[in-house]
Design a protein around this motif. Structure first.
Motif, mmCIF file in Angstrom:
data_model
loop_
_atom_site.group_PDB
_atom_site.id
_atom_site.type_symbol
_atom_site.label_atom_id
_atom_site.label_comp_id
_atom_site.label_asym_id
_atom_site.label_seq_id
_atom_site.Cartn_x
_atom_site.Cartn_y
_atom_site.Cartn_z
ATOM 1 N N LEU A 196 57.752 26.997 12.371
ATOM 2 C CA LEU A 196 58.252 26.555 13.542
ATOM 3 C C LEU A 196 59.561 26.253 13.513
ATOM 4 N N LEU A 197 60.309 26.849 14.834
ATOM 5 C CA LEU A 197 61.560 27.163 14.804
ATOM 6 C C LEU A 197 62.082 26.084 15.956
ATOM 7 N N ILE A 198 63.356 25.440 15.746
ATOM 8 C CA ILE A 198 63.745 24.579 16.663
ATOM 9 C C ILE A 198 65.081 25.261 17.129
ATOM 10 N N TRP A 199 65.320 25.420 18.532
ATOM 11 C CA TRP A 199 66.256 26.145 18.976
ATOM 12 C C TRP A 199 67.355 25.348 20.076
ATOM 13 N N ASP A 200 68.639 25.652 19.880
ATOM 14 C CA ASP A 200 69.535 25.072 20.848
ATOM 15 C C ASP A 200 69.579 25.987 21.753
ATOM 16 N N LEU A 201 69.072 26.011 23.126
ATOM 17 C CA LEU A 201 69.071 26.719 23.973
ATOM 18 C C LEU A 201 70.326 27.226 24.550
ATOM 19 N N LEU A 202 71.060 26.349 24.758
ATOM 20 C CA LEU A 202 72.514 26.504 25.260
ATOM 21 C C LEU A 202 73.603 27.080 24.478
ATOM 22 N N GLY A 203 73.420 26.960 23.060
ATOM 23 C CA GLY A 203 74.057 27.476 22.036
ATOM 24 C C GLY A 203 73.505 28.752 21.505
ATOM 25 N N GLY A 204 72.019 29.051 21.650
ATOM 26 C CA GLY A 204 71.409 30.269 21.475
ATOM 27 C C GLY A 204 71.259 30.366 20.013
ATOM 28 N N LYS A 205 70.802 29.349 19.297
ATOM 29 C CA LYS A 205 70.793 29.618 17.756
ATOM 30 C C LYS A 205 69.473 28.678 17.398
ATOM 31 N N VAL A 206 69.204 28.728 16.326
ATOM 32 C CA VAL A 206 68.228 28.245 15.611
ATOM 33 C C VAL A 206 68.853 26.918 14.745
ATOM 34 N N THR A 207 68.472 25.686 14.869
ATOM 35 C CA THR A 207 69.017 24.873 14.389
ATOM 36 C C THR A 207 68.140 24.193 13.209
ATOM 37 N N GLU A 208 66.679 24.600 13.220
ATOM 38 C CA GLU A 208 66.169 23.965 12.149
ATOM 39 C C GLU A 208 64.711 25.107 11.975
ATOM 40 N N ARG A 209 64.513 25.498 10.929
ATOM 41 C CA ARG A 209 63.316 26.010 10.491
ATOM 42 C C ARG A 209 62.237 25.247 9.787
ATOM 43 N N ILE A 210 61.064 24.965 9.974
ATOM 44 C CA ILE A 210 59.843 24.162 9.372
ATOM 45 C C ILE A 210 58.780 25.103 8.808
ATOM 46 N N LYS A 211 58.542 25.109 7.674
ATOM 47 C CA LYS A 211 57.489 25.911 7.133
ATOM 48 C C LYS A 211 56.257 25.392 7.460
ATOM 49 N N GLY A 212 55.373 26.269 7.753
ATOM 50 C CA GLY A 212 53.960 25.926 8.642
ATOM 51 C C GLY A 212 52.913 26.871 8.037
ATOM 52 N N HIS A 213 52.622 27.617 9.069
ATOM 53 C CA HIS A 213 51.257 28.560 8.769
ATOM 54 C C HIS A 213 51.561 29.662 7.912
ATOM 55 N N THR A 214 50.787 30.402 7.320
ATOM 56 C CA THR A 214 50.872 31.421 6.477
ATOM 57 C C THR A 214 50.763 32.800 7.298
ATOM 58 N N GLY A 215 50.653 32.768 8.786
ATOM 59 C CA GLY A 215 50.592 33.753 9.508
ATOM 60 C C GLY A 215 51.063 33.418 10.944
ATOM 61 N N PRO A 216 50.970 34.320 11.642
ATOM 62 C CA PRO A 216 51.530 33.880 13.018
ATOM 63 C C PRO A 216 50.930 32.681 13.742
ATOM 64 N N VAL A 217 51.825 31.943 14.439
ATOM 65 C CA VAL A 217 51.696 30.525 15.145
ATOM 66 C C VAL A 217 51.093 30.986 16.465
ATOM 67 N N THR A 218 49.905 30.763 16.746
ATOM 68 C CA THR A 218 49.169 31.404 17.971
ATOM 69 C C THR A 218 49.173 30.317 19.196
ATOM 70 N N SER A 219 49.006 29.285 18.745
ATOM 71 C CA SER A 219 48.832 27.980 19.886
ATOM 72 C C SER A 219 49.517 26.831 19.337
ATOM 73 N N MET A 220 49.827 26.075 20.518
ATOM 74 C CA MET A 220 50.701 24.977 20.153
ATOM 75 C C MET A 220 50.290 23.872 21.463
ATOM 76 N N TRP A 221 50.054 22.688 20.988
ATOM 77 C CA TRP A 221 49.871 21.442 21.781
ATOM 78 C C TRP A 221 50.758 20.511 21.554
ATOM 79 N N MET A 222 51.097 19.685 22.607
ATOM 80 C CA MET A 222 52.221 18.527 22.181
ATOM 81 C C MET A 222 51.717 17.317 23.069
ATOM 82 N N ASN A 223 51.856 16.283 22.875
ATOM 83 C CA ASN A 223 51.559 14.976 23.398
ATOM 84 C C ASN A 223 52.427 14.619 24.586
#
Length: 901
Positions: free
Chosen positions: A852-879
């Motif tokens: 999972l990557l967290i992006w600063d859109l205005l700065g155009g850069k990744v601010t955090e990388r979070i280890k998750g799945h062992t293959g591509p992340v294909t779906s996401m839900w947020m409350n």
């Protein structure tokens, strides 16, 4: 007291010598004044040490003879007697700053002799030889020939010298490049040598003025811009601050290769380089209220080559207020403001009609306005009280006539409305905090007007109690809601699509062709005299900014209950509208919690993970209570997973084809799944069985959405269909009733769709990279179509309904303005991002790597990388509160994530 502003335009200061100025030598009243003799390309200047005495400026073209003691040619007018000094006989001399008072130059006409004795007598021969050479250049008939000869002399001097390496800050510095250049300041340039090391940028003036070396530490540099100077791509401006109007150094190079190499070296070595900010990225910040109207205009001016160091391209700001007669300024009334959709020249219809008549009768190339909205003369018109020496430099030692001075705000505005040739806009100082340009604090003698009134401070409108109050109210007007809603119209005229071409003609915004970038190619003009005349005309007339936008500029997003106000330091602060405490809604509290969640999104932690499918997960849906999770997969099953028992409670297979997405209808009693078998399946949670099938497409259904009793389905059959759906009664055997409201045709397969928050606009993304925007209130009206040539994976509207964020096979996040189709921002990623959520500023995305990557859109850069799945992340839900996330991947797992503050 000496400054480069005492020189003529396009003149160079070469060298200085300590000397005595002797008056009436050999007479009883002989006097001697100690000072400094300056040798310039078109004049001789003597600056006495005694401030009471005037600075003497002798134009070389007005010299009759220059005598040297070594010359014994009796018949040569350029010989001198044996007085031990340099004798200059001239027909005209200027006296400047007598008694150290800034005032128009005093002209002494008639033959006068001036004797200068150098402290180092051995230099007399060289000085006289230089003066003879410069005198010959000054006497050439044509300006082009003069300029060519002076340039040759200058280049010869530069070639005979080099940067003094003893000026390095450290002996360990590594030299990367050295070249010749000129330091640019308003109206004047100063030649010398540029040096770039691994730690510093240096400039060493040829004449040692104003100091031996200018040094910029590379790690302090924050912004760097390539500039167009004198219509040529030779400029480079360096800033060590984020938001200041004025730069730390502006350099003009003699070749664009040198300029580009210095740019590359600085950009490579600085840590906080933000030159990659585009007009579109600043637009996004402005639209979302992250920067003020003032800051946005400053950034646009910067990007359009406008600089405080170049008066022919000084930053341009709009007239905002149209009311200069009322005792109270009412910023809630539209009539208080100038019409920002029109250039100044079109604000008065009667004047415009006259100008258009002339325009129609004019041969090509046609133009509507004979003068520009920004020029050196206009800038100094406003700034004469704080920059009088610049005005004197520009106008050959004179102030303008008292009646043409900047005497009154109301008068100036009236003249801009009614004057036959006055179309000027304003400068940034009108929206800043320093009122000194409105006050004659230097006690300058600016003359008397026709009625006998002495020109003093600028007369302010009745609604301003003083200069500070005038600026404060001007700032409030610039940041007002009316201006925020209409500023994009003025940007279209000055920086945008109405600047040139047929749109400019339709907007009555056509200026002289020479003022536009690319209006003339100086390199194609071989005659040096024609080139100098043309360049002088362009620089004095003013230049149109570089065009930044070629499509309509989107409007600013105005917050529903909030207004923007800018403090004196130009920072943006949010102030609530007058709402009583009892009216504070739950929605506002939810909004605050969402903002808090996104501000802390980097603290997302993996809570639990479960492998529940046999293939990649394609959809996630969660009921309101959140006790269970529904997922779809390419293994063709819909599964219901209990978070409490951590077990699969339901597993349903509708066909042997993959399911592509799922959603839960309001009430949490029905789950809808879309399938590659062309069908949409309705599953009853209460009865645990398939309730209905909608056979609505001729190819796989790729995505479904449900809003307000309507179902929206996208398919590889090149359509999006809108259905009115009446759910069946769950306690009976009645089926759902479907009515096809609209079929939205596309050229190729549709991969994804999304609706805005108001459910009025639908956007669809296709396999070939086309985004279509549809008005679903009419169901058939395609608002716009934009081609980006990339297969889209997903996109979502922002909460403001103005922007779409997309991701696709090209590994880019693209922010697209829905109104105009303008690509506002593009952020390149290292790998495809298959799914994401965003709040308008920050992106949480699922990467091909499983992170999972967290992006600063205005700065155009990744601010955090979070280890998750062992293959591509294909779906996401947020409350809804944005503090809980569920992801699904090709590793067949679902992962539960929680924010841990």
């Amino acid at each position: 007291r000496f400054s480069l502003l005492l020189l003529n335009l396009e003149e160079y200061y070469f060298e200085q010598h300590t000397a005595n100025h002797i008056i009436n030598k050999g007479h009883k009243d002989e006097r001697k004044f100690r000072g400094s003799l300056k040798i310039c390309s078109k004049s001789i200047i003597f600056e006495p040490d005694d401030n009471i005495q005037p600075i003497i400026k002798i134009p070389l073209r007005d010299c009759i003879s220059i005598k040297a003691p070594e010359d014994n040619e009796a018949n040569n007018p350029f010989t001198r007697d044996t007085s031990g000094g340099i004798s200059v006989l001239c027909s005209q001399v200027f006296l400047i700053k007598e008694r150290n008072v800034i005032a128009p130059y005093k002209t002494i006409r008639g033959r006068t002799e001036h004797l200068f004795q150098l402290d180092v007598a051995g230099k007399v021969g060289d000085v006289v030889q230089t003066l003879h050479q410069l005198y010959r250049a000054s006497c050439l008939d044509k300006m082009g020939d003069q300029a060519a000869m002076i340039t040759a002399i200058l280049q010869s001097r530069l070639a005979r010298s080099s940067f003094d390496k003893n000026r390095f800050q450290s002996i360990s510095e590594t030299l990367h490049m050295e070249c010749k250049a000129e330091m640019v300041t308003p109206l004047v340039t100063n030649p010398g040598h540029v040096c770039v090391t691994d730690a510093n940028l240096y400039f060493q003036p040829l004449n040692g003025y104003p100091k031996p070396v200018v040094q910029i530490t590379l790690q302090n540099v924050r912004r760097i811009y390539k500039r167009r100077h004198g219509l040529m791509p030779l400029g480079l401006e360096v800033f060590c601050t984020e938001n200041d109007l004025c730069s730390d150094i502006y350099l003009k190079f003699y070749s664009y290769q040198d300029r580009d190499e210095v740019y590359f070296l600085i950009a490579t070595y600085i840590e906080n380089h933000i030159a990659e900010h585009t007009a579109e990225s600043y637009m996004l910040q402005w639209q979302r209220g992250h920067i003020s109207n003032y800051q946005y205009l400053l950034h646009l001016n910067n990007l359009a080559d406008r600089s405080c160091n170049d008066l022919s391209q000084y930053p341009v700001f709009p007239w905002i207020i149209a009311d200069y007669s009322s005792s109270v300024l009412d910023l809630t009334k539209p009539e208080t403001f100038r019409d920002l959709s029109k250039p100044v020249g079109a604000l008065n219809k009667e004047r415009l009609d006259r100008l258009l008549t002339r325009y129609q009768e004019m041969p090509e190339p046609k133009f509507m306005y004979g003068s520009h909205y920004s020029s050196p003369g206009y800038v100094l018109f406003y700034l004469v009280r704080v920059a009088p020496e610049y005005m004197l430099c520009l106008q050959n030692g004179k102030f303008d006539h008292a009646d043409r001075m900047f005497n009154s705000i109301a008068e100036t505005w009236k003249n801009c409305l009614d004057g036959a040739t006055d179309f000027k806009e304003l400068i940034p100082e009108f929206y800043e905090s320093d009122p000194s340009f409105l006050v004659n604090s230097l006690k300058l003698d600016l003359g008397k007007r026709q009625g006998g009134k002495i020109v003093e401070d600028v007369e302010l409108p009745p609604w301003a109690s003083g200069p500070d109050d005038f600026l404060q109210k001007s700032q409030e007007a610039l940041e007002s809601q009316y201006v925020s809603e209409h500023l994009h119209e003025w940007i279209d005229l000055i920086f945008g699509y109405k600047q040139k071409g047929s749109e400019a003609v339709a907007a009555h915004n056509v200026f002289h062709p020479l003022t536009y970038e690319g209006g003339v190619d100086l390199n194609s003009i071989m005659d040096p005299n024609e080139k100098v005349a043309l360049l002088t005309q362009i620089l004095e007339f003013g230049q149109t900014p570089k065009q930044l936008f070629t499509t309509p500029h989107p409007q600013r997003i105005i917050p529903r209950l909030k207004s923007l106000s800018r403090t004196l330091s130009h920072s943006v602060s949010i102030t609530e509208s007058p709402v009583s405490p009892n009216e504070e809604s739950f929605e506002d509290l939810t909004e605050e919690s969402i903002t808090l969640a996104w501000n802390n999104i980097a603290k997302l932690k993996l809570d639990k993970q479960y492998k529940i499918h046999k293939e990649a997960i394609t959809g996630i849906a969660v009921p309101c209570k959140g006790s269970s999770v529904f997922t779809t997969s390419q293994d063709s099953t819909l599964k219901m997973f209990s978070k409490e028992s951590k077990t699969i409670q339901r597993s349903v297979s509708f066909s042997n084809m993959a399911l592509s997405s799922c959603l839960i209808l309001p009430g949490d009693t029905t789950v809808i799944s879309s399938s590659w078998d062309n069908h949409i399946y309705f599953y009853s949670v209460a009865f645990g069985r398939q309730q209905d099938i909608l056979m609505g497409h001729d190819d796989a259904v790729s995505k479904i959405c449900w809003r307000d009793g309507r179902l929206y389905s996208a398919s590889w059959d090149s359509t999006v269909k809108v259905w009115h759906c009446v759910p069946g009664e769950t306690l009976s055997n009645r089926k759902h009733h479907f009515e096809l409201l609209a079929e939205l045709e596309h050229d190729v397969s549709v991969n994804t769709i999304d609706l805005n928050a108001a459910n009025t606009i639908l956007a669809s993304g296709t396999k070939d990279g086309t985004i279509s925007v549809w008005d679903v209130t009419t169901a058939t009206n395609q608002i716009s179509k934009h081609v980006f040539f990339v297969c889209f994976f997903a996109f979502f509207f922002c909460t403001d309904s103005r922007h779409l964020l997309s991701t696709g096979e090209d590994c880019c996040f693209k922010v697209i303005d829905v109104q105009t189709g303008m690509l506002i921002s593009s952020v390149t990623t290292d790998e495809p991002q298959r799914c994401f959520k965003w709040d308008g500023n920050t992106i949480l995305s699922g990467a091909q790597s499983g992170e999972l990557l967290i992006w600063d859109l205005l700065g155009g850069k990744v601010t955090e990388r979070i280890k998750g799945h062992t293959g591509p992340v294909t779906s996401m839900w947020m409350n809804e509160q944005c503090n809980s996330v569920i992801t699904g991947g090709e590793d067949k797992q679902i992962m539960f994530w929680k924010l841990q503050y």
